[in-house]
Design a protein around this motif. Structure first.
Motif, PDB file in Angstrom:
ATOM      1  N   ALA A  81      16.186  11.113 -36.643  1.00  0.00           N
ATOM      2  CA  ALA A  81      14.754  11.144 -36.942  1.00  0.00           C
ATOM      3  C   ALA A  81      13.933  10.799 -35.702  1.00  0.00           C
ATOM      4  O   ALA A  81      12.923  11.444 -35.407  1.00  0.00           O
ATOM      5  CB  ALA A  81      14.439  10.171 -38.077  1.00  0.00           C
ATOM      6  N   ARG A  82      14.370   9.798 -34.956  1.00  0.00           N
ATOM      7  CA  ARG A  82      13.671   9.446 -33.722  1.00  0.00           C
ATOM      8  C   ARG A  82      13.766  10.588 -32.706  1.00  0.00           C
ATOM      9  O   ARG A  82      12.823  10.862 -31.957  1.00  0.00           O
ATOM     10  CB  ARG A  82      14.247   8.159 -33.132  1.00  0.00           C
ATOM     11  CG  ARG A  82      13.989   6.911 -33.986  1.00  0.00           C
ATOM     12  CD  ARG A  82      14.384   5.647 -33.248  1.00  0.00           C
ATOM     13  NE  ARG A  82      14.286   4.475 -34.098  1.00  0.00           N
ATOM     14  CZ  ARG A  82      15.314   3.864 -34.685  1.00  0.00           C
ATOM     15  NH1 ARG A  82      16.547   4.332 -34.490  1.00  0.00           N
ATOM     16  NH2 ARG A  82      15.141   2.809 -35.447  1.00  0.00           N
ATOM     17  N   GLY A  83      14.911  11.260 -32.687  1.00  0.00           N
ATOM     18  CA  GLY A  83      15.074  12.398 -31.787  1.00  0.00           C
ATOM     19  C   GLY A  83      14.110  13.523 -32.116  1.00  0.00           C
ATOM     20  O   GLY A  83      13.570  14.171 -31.211  1.00  0.00           O
ATOM     21  N   GLU A  84      13.879  13.759 -33.406  1.00  0.00           N
ATOM     22  CA  GLU A  84      12.921  14.791 -33.796  1.00  0.00           C
ATOM     23  C   GLU A  84      11.510  14.434 -33.346  1.00  0.00           C
ATOM     24  O   GLU A  84      10.773  15.281 -32.830  1.00  0.00           O
ATOM     25  CB  GLU A  84      12.947  15.023 -35.313  1.00  0.00           C
ATOM     26  CG  GLU A  84      11.960  16.084 -35.750  1.00  0.00           C
ATOM     27  CD  GLU A  84      12.019  16.422 -37.233  1.00  0.00           C
ATOM     28  OE1 GLU A  84      11.058  17.017 -37.733  1.00  0.00           O
ATOM     29  OE2 GLU A  84      13.038  16.085 -37.888  1.00  0.00           O
ATOM     30  N   VAL A  85      11.132  13.188 -33.529  1.00  0.00           N
ATOM     31  CA  VAL A  85       9.801  12.756 -33.110  1.00  0.00           C
ATOM     32  C   VAL A  85       9.623  12.916 -31.596  1.00  0.00           C
ATOM     33  O   VAL A  85       8.583  13.363 -31.113  1.00  0.00           O
ATOM     34  CB  VAL A  85       9.529  11.300 -33.536  1.00  0.00           C
ATOM     35  CG1 VAL A  85       8.176  10.826 -33.015  1.00  0.00           C
ATOM     36  CG2 VAL A  85       9.574  11.173 -35.064  1.00  0.00           C
TER      37      VAL A  85
END
Length: 463
Positions: A81-85
């Motif tokens: 999820a952090r990678g997507e952001v």
């Protein structure tokens, strides 16, 4: 009735719900978007770019908060999820930094006298129909180029991630995007058809199933609207006899399990040359079984649940159908019917005519095929209605380039799984869709490439 609802896929708990727009509210959305376009298209390019730059900053500042919403609504593990952001922030920043270059007038080299210039101009309000698997990323690659170009956008998000949708709208508003330039619309499918048909809307972009894409394209075509469609894929992962198997196995697991296998460009069909088939299969199955689904809020989780229990049940039906018709599950098995978790599964012996052979497997299920040769691998890879991304593993780069030229795909990666980046065009062929997103190609899809012709003044004409 509320049709937009947050249901935690890890627990099945209903967290929040939101009502769909009324038909009167839809008319208000169209009017607001149209009014905003009249002024936004005239705003200085530096101002349009500045809001994207600020949007990138806000995504980075609120990365943890935004990531937590993805984990809550679609079960994405926190690290992913952090990678997507982070990727989303890079996309907004990319278009802010390159807008002047992409939108600069192009001087044509012409045979006749005088000048010919092509200008890149906006065309009006654009509707975006977005999916649930990458709630922030999908919006960014649609909205960023269009907003900086001068179009206004109306976004219909998937009904299971409404809080992520609202978070995007809030961030863009705080970044300085004027009212009406970006509108989140909790609309129904029927209302989207109404919007696309409306003469004030000039185009539509959809990421989703081919059924949804066909429906949108039909309405858009009937009303002469430009459309871009990204409709998924059944991406081949070719392993030749001389491949580095350590790398191929590691990438195969990562390519199949990223986002719980719920990615259009996830590696799905593993086509392995006969000489290394047995070794690859053994190592791949073992590595897949070593990754088990877990609580997506746990920082160490690599595989979370699917986005919904219905998605897990659908995937189980496809696996059951394959096994019924002679396939073997060499790793994993059909899960119990509780929850949205699904174990990594590897199927062999999948034959044409079964769902697992022809349909997109949207989850952590891999199909492994044996190929007699490199040319046979290409034939198997192209035996699909889809053509999005593909991977080729070999130590012979020249051979890989030749295979890449033969593959029916919009994107081919050599010794790598497919990865998205702001400066790489994204899109496919066949049932995988129409058009391109990201890079300079993405900003031109909904643009008027206007010719301005200035002939040389005739003799005797005043200066």
């Amino acid at each position: 009735m509320s049709i937009y609802q947050t249901v935690n896929p890890a627990t099945g708990e209903s967290v929040a719900s939101f009502p769909a727009l009324s038909d009167n509210e839809v008319e208000g959305v169209l009017s607001q978007s149209t009014e905003a376009y009249a002024s936004w298209r005239k705003a200085p390019l530096k101002d349009r770019a500045a809001v994207l730059k600020r949007a990138a900053e806000l995504h980075r500042e609120r990365a943890d908060e935004l990531a937590a919403l993805l984990t809550l609504e679609v079960g994405k593990p926190l690290a992913e999820a952090r990678g997507e952001v982070a990727l989303v922030a890079n996309i907004y920043e990319y278009y802010a930094d390159h807008a002047e270059e992409f939108l600069d007038d192009e001087q044509l080299s012409i045979a006749g006298p005088g000048e010919a210039i092509v200008r890149t101009e906006p065309i009006g309000p654009i509707v975006g129909v977005m999916p649930w698997n990458f709630p922030y990323y999908q919006v960014a690659r649609f909205a960023a180029p269009n907003v900086v170009l001068g179009n206004t956008v109306i976004v219909k998000h998937s009904r299971n991630c409404p809080q992520s949708a609202l978070a995007i709208e809030s961030i863009l508003k705080e970044a300085g995007v004027p009212a009406g330039v970006y509108i989140n619309a909790f609309a129904t499918s029927g209302q989207i058809a109404t919007m696309v048909a409306d003469p004030r809307v000039r185009g539509v972009s959809l990421t989703g199933s081919e059924k949804a894409g066909s429906a949108v394209a039909e309405v858009a075509g009937r009303h002469m609207k430009k459309f871009v469609l990204e409709l998924g894929g059944s991406d081949p992962f070719i392993v030749l006899a001389d491949a580095d198997l350590d790398r191929a196995v590691s990438d195969a697991v990562a390519g199949r399990l990223y986002n719980a296998g719920q990615a259009c460009t996830a590696s799905k069909r593993f086509i392995v040359e006969d000489a290394v088939y047995d070794e690859f299969l053994s190592r791949f199955a073992e590595a897949m079984e070593a990754v088990q689904p877990n609580d997506p809020t746990d920082s160490g989780t690599k595989l979370g649940p699917l986005a919904s229990r219905a998605a897990a049940e659908e995937l189980a039906e496809i696996v059951d159908d394959a096994i019924l018709h002679g396939a073997t599950a060499v790793a994993g098995s059909t899960p119990g019917r509780e929850g949205a978790f699904f174990p990594p599964t590897v199927l062999t012996g999948v034959v044409p005519g079964t769902r697992a052979y022809s349909e997109e497997l949207f989850g952590p299920v891999a199909v492994v095929h044996r190929a007699a040769s490199a040319s046979d691998a290409v034939e198997i890879a192209n035996d699909s209605a889809y053509g999005l991304a593909a991977s080729v593993y070999t130590t012979d780069e020249a051979a890989a380039r030749e295979i890449a030229a033969q593959l029916e795909a919009g994107m081919v990666w050599i010794n790598s799984v497919s990865r998205s980046a702001p400066d790489l065009p994204f899109g496919g062929v066949k049932l995988s869709g129409v058009g391109r997103e990201l890079s300079r190609f993405g900003i031109n899809e909904f643009a008027n490439k206007k010719l301005v012709r200035i002939p040389k003044p005739s003799a005797g004409a005043s200066a």
